[in-house]
Design a protein around this motif. Structure first.
Motif: not given
Lengths: 337, 456
Positions: A75, A79, B75-79
């Motif tokens: 994950y 992401f 957003q947890f994974g992205m940022n």
């Protein structure tokens, strides 16, 4: 089977379910401006997926949540690595939902045409970008020793990935066209049937190109030689069956066949990757696998129990909702309301 | 600004925006279900018209809650990829369960409810909206479970620098969850109650179907009065838990620099974080001891002592959150909470005297209150989330160590600008739609004729 493999399967199932279900509502959103002659047609088109699209999207949300819980590293790497493409997908999904829900709320022309743009781009962009993302995963990304992506946006926009995006875009559009033929009547129905037949050849060309190049660019078919294997064969046969069923006017069967192409095509990808979930193009030491990317056994056990209880219940009531709204959407029904 | 600062701003902006719609959804879904239950029991078309009126507004609000919620999940994974790696083993479970047990129900049964008026038997149709209401609140519980674990980590051990689950029951029954969940959900009930009350008041003031909207106003008044009282008591429980589990947050909420015994409650202070003092203070003696421990004499620890203790435990660093913001957010939240109780009971008294529909000043007041509920909710989250800083997981992981190392500043600039812009446009569109449909009043309904809530 170990827990890691079980969860890999379950996440594959969630993504496959997502592509199958949201695939046709993306297709409907993409086709809406092209198959509609007037405002009533547009409303009929949107209403064919009215009660479903939101629940279809939850398959993605669940896949995301399950990845976070079962494979936090997968994950996190995926992401953060796909930051900008994912941003685009998110923005697209936002404007799409708003387009659907806000469209009918005002009669003004500019309002409705803005909503139509939201629906079209909100469907076309994710349909394309999921293909790009999935292809990039299969090709392998520059992933470093700390499991983080070290490449640039340019690395994601390679020609093969763009072809993968085109493949998912045309396949979902075809899937949507056949879905529409099952949910509409009269002129509109005839038009979407024609569009579906027209789409089959270009879809075939793109898929063929994607598969052939797949032998050169990916690990999916390694060791298979010229014989494609069982899952790819089913995908190919079902794609051919789509045309046969359309010719004999069995659109229900044709829908099952496009669905099977999507399901088995995605299965080829997941099966070909296993046990790797994110291959590193830098070194095979840096591959993320179901083992080094997973959560603890305790977490996976708890999640397994919950999934085994809830997934059948969800399938039951979602199936029921499709049964409740099984009638075709007619122009009459729209103008009366 | 650095990537860390940008990522924090983006998370703050998207979360606060998301949390405009969530509390409204929590309360409004229950109220729509209650209105439809009244219709089901009495057959009174007025309740059906009210159900559809508020139902339509609910769908608009719900949509925005959902789309902004998807952003939160990814957003947890992205940022915050390093945060996600650190907490995934634990934090992911409630997120996954939320999707499995709440989102699927909400989305499927909302579709069935909107389009099911003409197709489903009445009792099953009513059950659909109740399922939406229950699932919405259930989804809040799972998110709060994840959040509570960040506030007070339990049931884990550290393996290779990551938190691994050891005790799932401990996470389900986290003491923090048990005090935080009722407070947040009841706060949402106040928001939903004030929404129904304010819109009803607006209609009554405009003399538009006042006989119909008096009914919804009364239901909303009872709902809000009960919710606002319970929010206050659960807030008290939460504050007492904070003294134990996050003493630094409590001290910041009070601007309390030095340990006091007995402790006094600060009413007003100008916080000077650099000098580590509070100026021009007005304090109520003994009151903080009461708030913290329900007695007049207990000790409450100040920030200087706690800072020294944290340095000893975690190494050199500044462990103070932004004190002034937390101090004032806390006062705004509590002050508004008291105001909501007063306004709700004032309304009940007017109703008892039979003057509710005539009292223009009161009706206008409720419309201001609706706006203030959002201020109170936001202030509450600022206290909870900023009060935890500089930790993202309290005493386990610093916020600075949770950020994605692979994401460029430029990417975050792009995403933050895009989200802010899109969210801004959506806010305008949603506000306009609510105003537009709000004005129209409750839709006509004929006996025996069923129409869906809307078609697209």
């Amino acid at each position: 089977m170990d827990l890691q493999t079980f969860w890999f399967l379950l996440i594959a199932v969630l993504f496959i379910g997502y592509f199958f279900l949201e695939g046709f509502d993306f297709g409907v959103g993409i086709l809406m401006p092209f198959v509609s002659r007037d405002e009533v047609d547009r409303r009929v088109t949107i209403n064919t997926i009215g009660p479903f699209w939101d629940a279809n999207e939850v398959w993605l949300i669940t896949a995301g949540g399950a990845m976070f819980a079962a494979f936090p590293h997968w994950y996190a790497t995926m992401f953060s690595g796909f930051y900008l493409p994912l941003l685009l997908i998110l923005l697209a999904l936002i404007v799409r939902a708003v387009g659907f829900e806000f469209r009918s709320k005002m009669k003004e022309k500019w309002w409705r045409s803005t909503a139509d743009h939201f629906i079209f781009w909100g469907s076309a962009l994710p349909a394309f970008l999921w293909g790009v993302a999935l292809t990039n995963i299969v090709i392998g990304l520059p992933i470093g020793s700390d499991m983080n992506f070290v490449g640039s946006l340019g690395a994601l926009l390679n020609p093969y990935a763009l072809l993968g995006g085109t493949a998912s875009l045309v396949m979902f559009t075809l899937h949507g066209a056949i879905f529409l033929s099952l949910r509409t009547t009269d002129d509109l129905k005839e038009r979407v049937e024609r569009v579906a037949r027209l789409l089959w050849v270009p879809a075939g060309v793109v898929l063929l190109g994607f598969a052939v190049l797949g032998y050169r660019h990916t690990v999916l078919f390694e060791g298979l030689g010229l014989v494609p294997g069982t899952l790819p064969m089913i995908a190919i046969v079902s794609f051919i069956a789509v045309l046969v069923f359309m010719q004999i006017k069995k659109f229900g069967w044709a829908f099952a066949a496009t669905g099977a192409t999507i399901v088995f095509g995605t299965m080829v990808i997941f099966q070909g990757m296993y046990p790797i979930v994110m291959p590193s193009s830098i070194s095979s030491d840096y591959h993320l696998t179901v083992y080094n990317a997973s959560s603890s056994d305790l977490t996976l056990t708890i999640m397994s129990v919950l999934a085994l209880i809830f997934v059948p219940i969800i399938l039951a009531y979602q199936g029921w909702s499709y049964w409740v709204f099984r009638e075709r959407v007619t122009r009459d029904a729209i103008t009366r309301s | 600004m650095e990537a860390l600062e940008l990522a924090r701003w983006q998370f703050g902006i998207t979360t606060v925006y998301h949390f405009i719609f969530v509390p409204l959804t929590l309360g409004l879904s229950v109220l729509v279900a209650i209105l439809q239950s009244f219709y089901y029991r009495t057959g009174d078309l007025h309740y059906k018209r009210l159900t559809k009126y508020f139902g339509k507004l609910f769908v608009i609000i719900f949509t925005l809650g959902i789309v902004t919620g998807i952003v939160q999940e990814f957003q947890f994974g992205m940022n915050w990829s390093e945060y996600s790696r650190f907490v995934g083993d634990i934090f992911g479970i409630p997120l996954a369960i939320e999707a499995l047990t709440a989102f699927f129900i909400e989305s499927t049964f909302l579709g069935l409810w909107i389009f099911g008026w003409t197709r489903l038997p009445k009792a099953i149709h009513l059950a659909c909206i109740w399922l939406v209401a229950i699932a919405s609140n259930l989804s809040a519980i799972w998110i709060l479970m994840a959040n509570s674990w960040m506030q007070v980590p339990v049931g884990y051990h550290l393996v290779n620098g990551r938190a691994e689950l050891t005790d799932f029951v401990a996470i389900l029954l986290n003491e923090r969850l048990l005090v935080q969940m009722p407070h947040v959900i009841l706060g949402g009930f106040i928001t939903g109650g004030m929404f129904v009350l304010a819109l009803s008041a607006w209609m009554i003031l405009r003399k538009k179907q006042p006989e119909i909207f008096l009914k919804s106003a009364k239901i909303a008044l009872v709902f809000t009065a009960v919710a606002s009282l319970l929010t206050a008591t659960t807030g008290h429980d939460q504050a007492q838990d904070t003294v134990q589990s996050q003493p630094m947050k409590m001290a910041a909420m009070e601007g309390l620099w030095e340990t006091e015994q007995p402790a006094s409650f600060s009413l007003f202070a100008i916080i000077d974080q650099e000098e580590r003092t509070s100026r021009r203070e007005i304090r109520l003696p003994y009151m903080l001891s009461v708030l913290s421990h329900n007695n007049l004499t207990s000790e409450v620890r100040g920030m200087n002592d706690i800072q020294a203790e944290m340095v000893e435990k975690h190494g050199p660093g500044d462990y103070l959150p932004p004190v002034a913001i937390i101090y004032w957010s806390f006062r705004i939240m509590v002050g508004l909470g008291v105001l909501f109780i007063a306004v709700a009971f004032w309304g009940l008294w007017l109703w008892w005297r039979g003057k509710l529909q005539e009292h223009a000043f009161y009706l206008k007041t409720t419309m201001v209150m609706l706006f203030l509920t959002f201020v109170a909710n936001t202030a509450g989250w600022i206290v909870a989330e900023m009060g935890r800083q500089p930790w993202v997981v309290y005493e386990l992981l610093l916020t600075a160590d949770g950020v994605s190392p692979s994401v460029f500043e430029s990417s975050i600039w792009i995403s933050m600008t895009a989200f802010t812009l899109v969210y801004g446009i959506l806010a305008v569109a949603a506000f306009y739609l609510i105003w537009h449909f709000g004005r129209q009043g409750a839709p006509e309904e004929e006996e025996g004729v069923e129409k869906n809530l809307h078609t697209y």
